[in-house]
Design a protein around this motif. Structure first.
Motif, PDB file in Angstrom:
ATOM      1  N   PHE A 128       0.903  -1.095   0.026  1.00  0.00           N
ATOM      2  CA  PHE A 128       0.041  -0.148   0.029  1.00  0.00           C
ATOM      3  C   PHE A 128       0.803   1.205  -0.161  1.00  0.00           C
ATOM      4  CE2 PHE A 128      -2.650   3.372   2.407  1.00  0.00           C
ATOM      5  CZ  PHE A 128      -3.699   3.397   1.509  1.00  0.00           C
ATOM      6  N   ASP A 129       0.438   2.240  -0.851  1.00  0.00           N
ATOM      7  CA  ASP A 129       1.227   3.575  -0.839  1.00  0.00           C
ATOM      8  C   ASP A 129       0.743   4.393  -0.009  1.00  0.00           C
ATOM      9  OD1 ASP A 129       2.617   5.635  -1.582  1.00  0.00           O
ATOM     10  OD2 ASP A 129       2.032   5.784  -3.558  1.00  0.00           O
ATOM     11  N   TYR A 130       1.290   4.708   1.275  1.00  0.00           N
ATOM     12  CA  TYR A 130       0.796   5.919   2.073  1.00  0.00           C
ATOM     13  C   TYR A 130       0.780   7.218   1.767  1.00  0.00           C
ATOM     14  CZ  TYR A 130       0.566   1.550   5.149  1.00  0.00           C
ATOM     15  OH  TYR A 130       0.131   0.409   5.672  1.00  0.00           O
ATOM     16  N   GLU A 155       6.343   8.693   7.982  1.00  0.00           N
ATOM     17  CA  GLU A 155       5.086   8.483   7.075  1.00  0.00           C
ATOM     18  C   GLU A 155       4.330   9.851   7.109  1.00  0.00           C
ATOM     19  OE1 GLU A 155       3.581   4.825   7.503  1.00  0.00           O
ATOM     20  OE2 GLU A 155       5.095   3.794   6.410  1.00  0.00           O
ATOM     21  N   SER A 191      -1.569   6.902   9.295  1.00  0.00           N
ATOM     22  CA  SER A 191      -0.898   7.168   8.197  1.00  0.00           C
ATOM     23  C   SER A 191      -1.828   6.482   7.054  1.00  0.00           C
ATOM     24  CB  SER A 191       0.475   6.474   8.313  1.00  0.00           C
ATOM     25  OG  SER A 191       1.273   6.994   9.023  1.00  0.00           O
ATOM     26  N   ASP A 192      -2.494   5.758   7.173  1.00  0.00           N
ATOM     27  CA  ASP A 192      -3.263   4.891   6.298  1.00  0.00           C
ATOM     28  C   ASP A 192      -4.646   5.592   5.844  1.00  0.00           C
ATOM     29  OD1 ASP A 192      -4.552   2.989   4.749  1.00  0.00           O
ATOM     30  OD2 ASP A 192      -4.266   1.133   6.126  1.00  0.00           O
ATOM     31  N   TRP A 193      -4.462   6.518   4.747  1.00  0.00           N
ATOM     32  CA  TRP A 193      -5.355   7.277   4.390  1.00  0.00           C
ATOM     33  C   TRP A 193      -6.493   6.524   3.785  1.00  0.00           C
ATOM     34  CZ3 TRP A 193      -6.713   6.854  -0.771  1.00  0.00           C
ATOM     35  CH2 TRP A 193      -5.692   6.151  -1.536  1.00  0.00           C
ATOM     36  N   ASP A 194      -6.307   5.391   3.127  1.00  0.00           N
ATOM     37  CA  ASP A 194      -7.228   4.440   2.786  1.00  0.00           C
ATOM     38  C   ASP A 194      -8.340   4.069   3.778  1.00  0.00           C
ATOM     39  OD1 ASP A 194      -8.337   2.584   0.370  1.00  0.00           O
ATOM     40  OD2 ASP A 194      -8.122   1.473   2.042  1.00  0.00           O
ATOM     41  N   ALA A 195      -7.592   3.671   5.011  1.00  0.00           N
ATOM     42  CA  ALA A 195      -8.448   3.154   6.171  1.00  0.00           C
ATOM     43  C   ALA A 195      -9.241   4.307   6.709  1.00  0.00           C
ATOM     44  CB  ALA A 195      -7.366   2.552   7.077  1.00  0.00           C
TER      45      ALA A 195
END
Length: 91
Positions: free
Chosen positions: A2-4, A53, A71-75
């Protein structure tokens, strides 16, 4: 892997629906559904956090406070979408 790093535009599929994260201004992305409905925003809090990150925060529509961060923008985006859906279900 995954790209953070959140790009200027990202599309995610969540709960059998499509959502778009679009950069509005530096460090601020809007989350919308396929019809253009507002699902809140993601803001970059810092470009380099403790783990080197970027750290993002998720805000619900019309909210000033960050509700989710990391840091996990998707989540974070998925969490904001879930909260908006839950809030709308109670209207």
């Amino acid at each position: 892997m995954f790209d953070y790093v959140l790009p200027d535009r990202a599309e995610i599929a969540h709960k059998n629906r499509q959502f778009v994260l679009q950069l509005l201004e530096p460090k601020l992305w809007q989350i919308t559904d396929a019809a253009g409905g507002d699902y809140g925003t993601i803001v970059m809090i810092t470009k380099e956090g403790p783990d080197h990150e970027a750290v993002y925060g998720g805000k619900l529509p019309h909210d000033e406070e960050v509700d989710l961060w990391g840091s996990d923008w998707d989540a974070i985006a998925r969490g904001v979408i879930n909260q908006v859906d839950a809030d709308r279900a109670h209207l």
